[in-house]
Design a protein around this motif. Structure first.
Motif, PDB file in Angstrom:
ATOM      1  N   ASN A 199       0.808  -1.225   0.000  1.00 31.82           N
ATOM      2  CA  ASN A 199       0.000   0.000   0.000  1.00 31.82           C
ATOM      3  C   ASN A 199       0.837   1.270   0.000  1.00 31.82           C
ATOM      4  N   GLU A 200       2.160   1.098  -0.052  1.00 38.22           N
ATOM      5  CA  GLU A 200       3.035   2.268   0.018  1.00 38.22           C
ATOM      6  C   GLU A 200       2.916   3.138  -1.235  1.00 38.22           C
ATOM      7  N   LEU A 201       2.870   4.441  -1.009  1.00 36.93           N
ATOM      8  CA  LEU A 201       2.984   5.380  -2.136  1.00 36.93           C
ATOM      9  C   LEU A 201       3.850   6.496  -1.602  1.00 36.93           C
ATOM     10  N   SER A 202       5.124   6.525  -1.989  1.00 32.98           N
ATOM     11  CA  SER A 202       5.986   7.560  -1.428  1.00 32.98           C
ATOM     12  C   SER A 202       6.880   8.134  -2.529  1.00 32.98           C
ATOM     13  N   TYR A 203       7.166   9.418  -2.391  1.00 30.84           N
ATOM     14  CA  TYR A 203       8.031  10.079  -3.368  1.00 30.84           C
ATOM     15  C   TYR A 203       9.083  10.903  -2.639  1.00 30.84           C
ATOM     16  N   SER A 204      10.306  10.855  -3.103  1.00 32.97           N
ATOM     17  CA  SER A 204      11.300  11.832  -2.644  1.00 32.97           C
ATOM     18  C   SER A 204      12.187  12.188  -3.834  1.00 32.97           C
ATOM     19  N   ASP A 205      12.716  13.425  -3.800  1.00 30.70           N
ATOM     20  CA  ASP A 205      13.546  13.891  -4.922  1.00 30.70           C
ATOM     21  C   ASP A 205      14.788  13.028  -5.085  1.00 30.70           C
ATOM     22  N   SER A 206      15.250  12.409  -3.986  1.00 37.02           N
ATOM     23  CA  SER A 206      16.462  11.590  -4.110  1.00 37.02           C
ATOM     24  C   SER A 206      16.140  10.170  -4.576  1.00 37.02           C
ATOM     25  N   LYS A 207      15.046   9.601  -4.066  1.00 40.05           N
ATOM     26  CA  LYS A 207      14.778   8.190  -4.382  1.00 40.05           C
ATOM     27  C   LYS A 207      13.735   7.990  -5.472  1.00 40.05           C
ATOM     28  N   GLY A 208      12.979   9.017  -5.778  1.00 39.46           N
ATOM     29  CA  GLY A 208      11.921   8.853  -6.769  1.00 39.46           C
ATOM     30  C   GLY A 208      10.668   8.258  -6.154  1.00 39.46           C
ATOM     31  N   LEU A 209       9.925   7.502  -6.968  1.00 44.26           N
ATOM     32  CA  LEU A 209       8.616   7.018  -6.539  1.00 44.26           C
ATOM     33  C   LEU A 209       8.677   5.533  -6.188  1.00 44.26           C
ATOM     34  N   VAL A 210       8.044   5.180  -5.063  1.00 44.31           N
ATOM     35  CA  VAL A 210       7.792   3.771  -4.768  1.00 44.31           C
ATOM     36  C   VAL A 210       6.279   3.603  -4.756  1.00 44.31           C
ATOM     37  N   LEU A 211       5.800   2.728  -5.619  1.00 42.49           N
ATOM     38  CA  LEU A 211       4.358   2.539  -5.764  1.00 42.49           C
ATOM     39  C   LEU A 211       4.027   1.083  -5.424  1.00 42.49           C
ATOM     40  N   GLY A 212       3.384   0.878  -4.281  1.00 47.86           N
ATOM     41  CA  GLY A 212       3.011  -0.473  -3.841  1.00 47.86           C
ATOM     42  C   GLY A 212       2.068  -1.123  -4.844  1.00 47.86           C
ATOM     43  N   ALA A 213       2.157  -2.444  -4.942  1.00 56.28           N
ATOM     44  CA  ALA A 213       1.420  -3.162  -5.986  1.00 56.28           C
ATOM     45  C   ALA A 213      -0.089  -3.161  -5.765  1.00 56.28           C
ATOM     46  N   ALA A 214      -0.557  -2.791  -4.564  1.00 58.62           N
ATOM     47  CA  ALA A 214      -2.004  -2.801  -4.324  1.00 58.62           C
ATOM     48  C   ALA A 214      -2.601  -1.395  -4.273  1.00 58.62           C
ATOM     49  N   VAL A 215      -1.816  -0.379  -4.605  1.00 50.83           N
ATOM     50  CA  VAL A 215      -2.346   0.997  -4.560  1.00 50.83           C
ATOM     51  C   VAL A 215      -3.327   1.194  -5.715  1.00 50.83           C
ATOM     52  N   PRO A 216      -4.584   1.556  -5.416  1.00 46.51           N
ATOM     53  CA  PRO A 216      -5.554   1.704  -6.511  1.00 46.51           C
ATOM     54  C   PRO A 216      -5.325   2.963  -7.354  1.00 46.51           C
ATOM     55  N   CYS A 217      -5.889   2.949  -8.560  1.00 53.03           N
ATOM     56  CA  CYS A 217      -5.674   4.048  -9.511  1.00 53.03           C
ATOM     57  C   CYS A 217      -6.040   5.416  -8.951  1.00 53.03           C
ATOM     58  N   TYR A 218      -7.124   5.495  -8.163  1.00 55.13           N
ATOM     59  CA  TYR A 218      -7.523   6.844  -7.717  1.00 55.13           C
ATOM     60  C   TYR A 218      -6.443   7.466  -6.838  1.00 55.13           C
ATOM     61  N   ARG A 219      -5.735   6.635  -6.049  1.00 57.58           N
ATOM     62  CA  ARG A 219      -4.658   7.197  -5.224  1.00 57.58           C
ATOM     63  C   ARG A 219      -3.510   7.671  -6.112  1.00 57.58           C
ATOM     64  N   VAL A 220      -3.335   7.040  -7.253  1.00 61.85           N
ATOM     65  CA  VAL A 220      -2.265   7.428  -8.164  1.00 61.85           C
ATOM     66  C   VAL A 220      -2.598   8.778  -8.810  1.00 61.85           C
ATOM     67  N   TYR A 221      -3.819   8.907  -9.364  1.00 59.61           N
ATOM     68  CA  TYR A 221      -4.072  10.175 -10.065  1.00 59.61           C
ATOM     69  C   TYR A 221      -4.438  11.323  -9.128  1.00 59.61           C
ATOM     70  N   GLU A 222      -4.739  11.020  -7.858  1.00 64.31           N
ATOM     71  CA  GLU A 222      -4.974  12.116  -6.908  1.00 64.31           C
ATOM     72  C   GLU A 222      -3.678  12.561  -6.231  1.00 64.31           C
ATOM     73  N   ASP A 223      -2.582  11.862  -6.477  1.00 68.65           N
ATOM     74  CA  ASP A 223      -1.319  12.191  -5.819  1.00 68.65           C
ATOM     75  C   ASP A 223      -0.626  13.354  -6.531  1.00 68.65           C
ATOM     76  N   LYS A 224      -0.316  14.400  -5.765  1.00 69.54           N
ATOM     77  CA  LYS A 224       0.256  15.623  -6.362  1.00 69.54           C
ATOM     78  C   LYS A 224       1.644  15.379  -6.969  1.00 69.54           C
ATOM     79  N   HIS A 225       2.438  14.532  -6.314  1.00 64.79           N
ATOM     80  CA  HIS A 225       3.768  14.278  -6.861  1.00 64.79           C
ATOM     81  C   HIS A 225       3.662  13.572  -8.205  1.00 64.79           C
ATOM     82  N   ILE A 226       2.760  12.603  -8.297  1.00 62.16           N
ATOM     83  CA  ILE A 226       2.661  11.843  -9.551  1.00 62.16           C
ATOM     84  C   ILE A 226       2.176  12.740 -10.683  1.00 62.16           C
ATOM     85  N   SER A 227       1.139  13.550 -10.440  1.00 61.20           N
ATOM     86  CA  SER A 227       0.663  14.375 -11.557  1.00 61.20           C
ATOM     87  C   SER A 227       1.734  15.386 -11.974  1.00 61.20           C
TER      88      SER A 227
END
Ligand SMILES: Cc1cc2nc3c(=O)[nH]c(=O)nc-3n(C[C@H](O)[C@H](O)[C@H](O)COP(=O)(O)OP(=O)(O)OC[C@H]3O[C@@H](n4cnc5c(N)ncnc54)[C@H](O)[C@@H]3O)c2cc1C
Ligand code: FES
Ligand code: FES
Lengths: 272, 156
Positions: free
Chosen positions: A41-69
């Motif tokens: 369920n992890e969804l984390s972003y940092s400028d040094s490591k980039g994005l880690v997107l857990g395999a069970a994170v649903p699409c709405y969490r992806v497109y509502e995430d400010k870092h991803i957009s």
């Protein structure tokens, strides 16, 4: 999972799996709900490591995430295209990848963004670049008992843009006849690097390396983009089926590659 | 057949316990075990939206969710939409705008539209159409449904 081997399947959003179980594509003794595993369920972003997107994170969490957009607009495009709103509440990018459909809308974006798939199993952990993950329609490098845990995407380079575009007969809710995901990095007045990946034109999603590499050092103009689109057409290996013919699909690869590259170039110019 | 599992969930604002086989969909359990037949089965594969319910405030296709996944969740079905003795403005406007014919798709549309209006009470026509793209109707041709949703917005 390990104990049941091929008789066990992971359940993420279930939007592919429940249909597959109903039509008996998989006959299983055990379904493991991976949404209960914290890392999934992890969804984390940092400028040094980039994005880690857990395999069970649903699409709405992806497109509502400010870092991803902001940083990975191509991934945002894919997440907002999969199914309708009901599907997006449940379906995720991880399920899209693990399912390994040639038409999967998220896989070209993952390839274009240089994502790696992080896998865990009875024999330990390993990471595979997403372009090597799928091995055939519905088939991947995942062995019995192995799970996709997450996907990692490196931090975006300066002046990087990405886009995913697909062609479907309706306005929404359909399977891509062709999909194209690209990323472009600009360096002043030339293209530093580009990656192009295609959906629905082969037994797996296709990484069109030559077309992308050809753009290195070229000016970010319509003319360069047209030539790269011609190269991408050569990488496509489509079949004729109820959704489109070989000729139509190859033509569409050209059109969509051009459009997605122009969009990614515009986004790259706007990016920091 | 696998053993039945006890599932505890909040269903239409009531804490509920029910038994489900691990393989049963939420749709099956709602209709067959809990006798909540307002939620309809159309395609049973995620395409038509007739089975739409809300889970923790977000809309899902109940045919694509296992009932055991409802554990600890808040589920709202069409039966939980009306207020005490009054229809919800969406239900009222669907009637007034004649936004239904056979009615199979209607509960799904109303639950889906509520999911939108709870979040975006001023959604415009374009947004409403996009939001409801996961709901199919074979009878009305959609325009009346969209009009009904836009009318309900004004009344909320
Ligand atoms: C109506 C409808 C519309 C759709 N529209 C689109 C669309 O527009 N574009 C598109 O690309 N797809 C679409 N799909 C297909 C599906 O929704 C997507 O592929 C989605 O991303 C799958 O994610 P999920 O979380 O629901 O996966 P699940 O169904 O949970 O899993 C998919 C498969 O991967 C396996 N799996 C899941 N998680 C893991 C894991 N962590 N490790 C190992 N294996 C795993 C499962 O066992 C299963 O076989 C649609 C489906 C429906 C029903
Ligand atoms: S019955 Fe669930 S979407 Fe059609
Ligand atoms: S009213 Fe009959 S399907 Fe919509």
């Amino acid at each position: 999972m390990a104990e049941k081997g091929a008789k066990a399947r992971a359940l993420a959003g279930g939007t592919d799996l429940l249909v597959q179980l109903r039509v008996k594509r998989y006959i299983v003794d055990r379904v493991v709900d991976v949404k209960h595993i914290a890392e999934m369920n992890e969804l984390s972003y940092s400028d040094s490591k980039g994005l880690v997107l857990g395999a069970a994170v649903p699409c709405y969490r992806v497109y509502e995430d400010k870092h991803i957009s902001a940083k990975y607009p191509g991934l945002y495009d894919s997440a907002s295209l999969i199914g309708g709103i009901q599907i997006q509440t449940r379906a995720g990018i991880g399920g899209n990848l693990a399912n390994a459909a040639p038409s999967a809308d998220a896989i070209p974006s993952l390839i274009a963004l240089g994502a790696t798939a992080n896998i865990a199993g009875p024999k330990g952990k390993r990471s595979v670049p997403v372009e090597h993950f799928c091995t055939g329609p519905g088939k991947s490098v995942l062995q019995d008992g192995e799970l996709l845990v997450s996907m990692s995407i490196p931090p975006p380079q300066a002046k990087m843009g990405s886009t995913y575009i697909r062609f479907i007969p309706r306005n929404e809710m359909d399977i891509a006849v062709v999909g194209v995901g690209v990323s472009v990095v600009l360096n002043g007045n030339s293209i530093k690097s580009a990656r192009i990946a295609l959906a629905s034109v082969g037994p797996t999603p296709i990484f069109a390396t030559e077309a992308g590499n050809w753009l290195t050092g070229k000016a970010p103009t319509e003319d360069s983009v047209m030539q790269a689109a011609e190269a991408a057409k050569k990488a496509a290996k489509p079949i004729t089926d109820m959704r489109g013919t070989i000729e139509q699909r190859i033509h569409l690869v050209g059109v969509l590659t051009k459009r997605s590259l122009l969009s990614a170039i515009t986004r790259a110019k706007e990016a920091r | 057949m696998a053993k039945k599992v006890i599932v505890q969930a909040n269903l239409n604002d009531n804490d509920t316990e029910f038994l489900s086989e691990p393989r049963q969909s939420l749709l099956e359990v709602l209709r067959e075990t809990l006798a909540l037949t307002g939620t309809k089965e159309g395609c049973n594969d995620g395409n038509c939206g007739a089975c739409t319910v809300m889970v923790d405030g977000r809309i899902v296709n109940s045919c694509l969710m296992l009932a055991v996944e409802a554990e600890g969740k808040k589920i709202t079905t069409i039966e939980g939409i009306a207020q005490a003795d009054k229809l919800h403005p969406l239900q009222q406007s669907f009637l007034e705008e004649a936004a239904l014919q056979c009615g199979i798709c209607t509960p799904g549309f109303i639950v889906a539209a509520k999911g939108l209006l709870d979040r975006e009470p001023k959604a415009d026509e374009h947004r409403v159409r996009h939001w409801l793209a996961g709901n199919l109707c074979r009878c009305t041709g959609y325009d009346k449904i969209i009009r009904a949703v836009l009318k309900a917005e004004k009344e909320l």
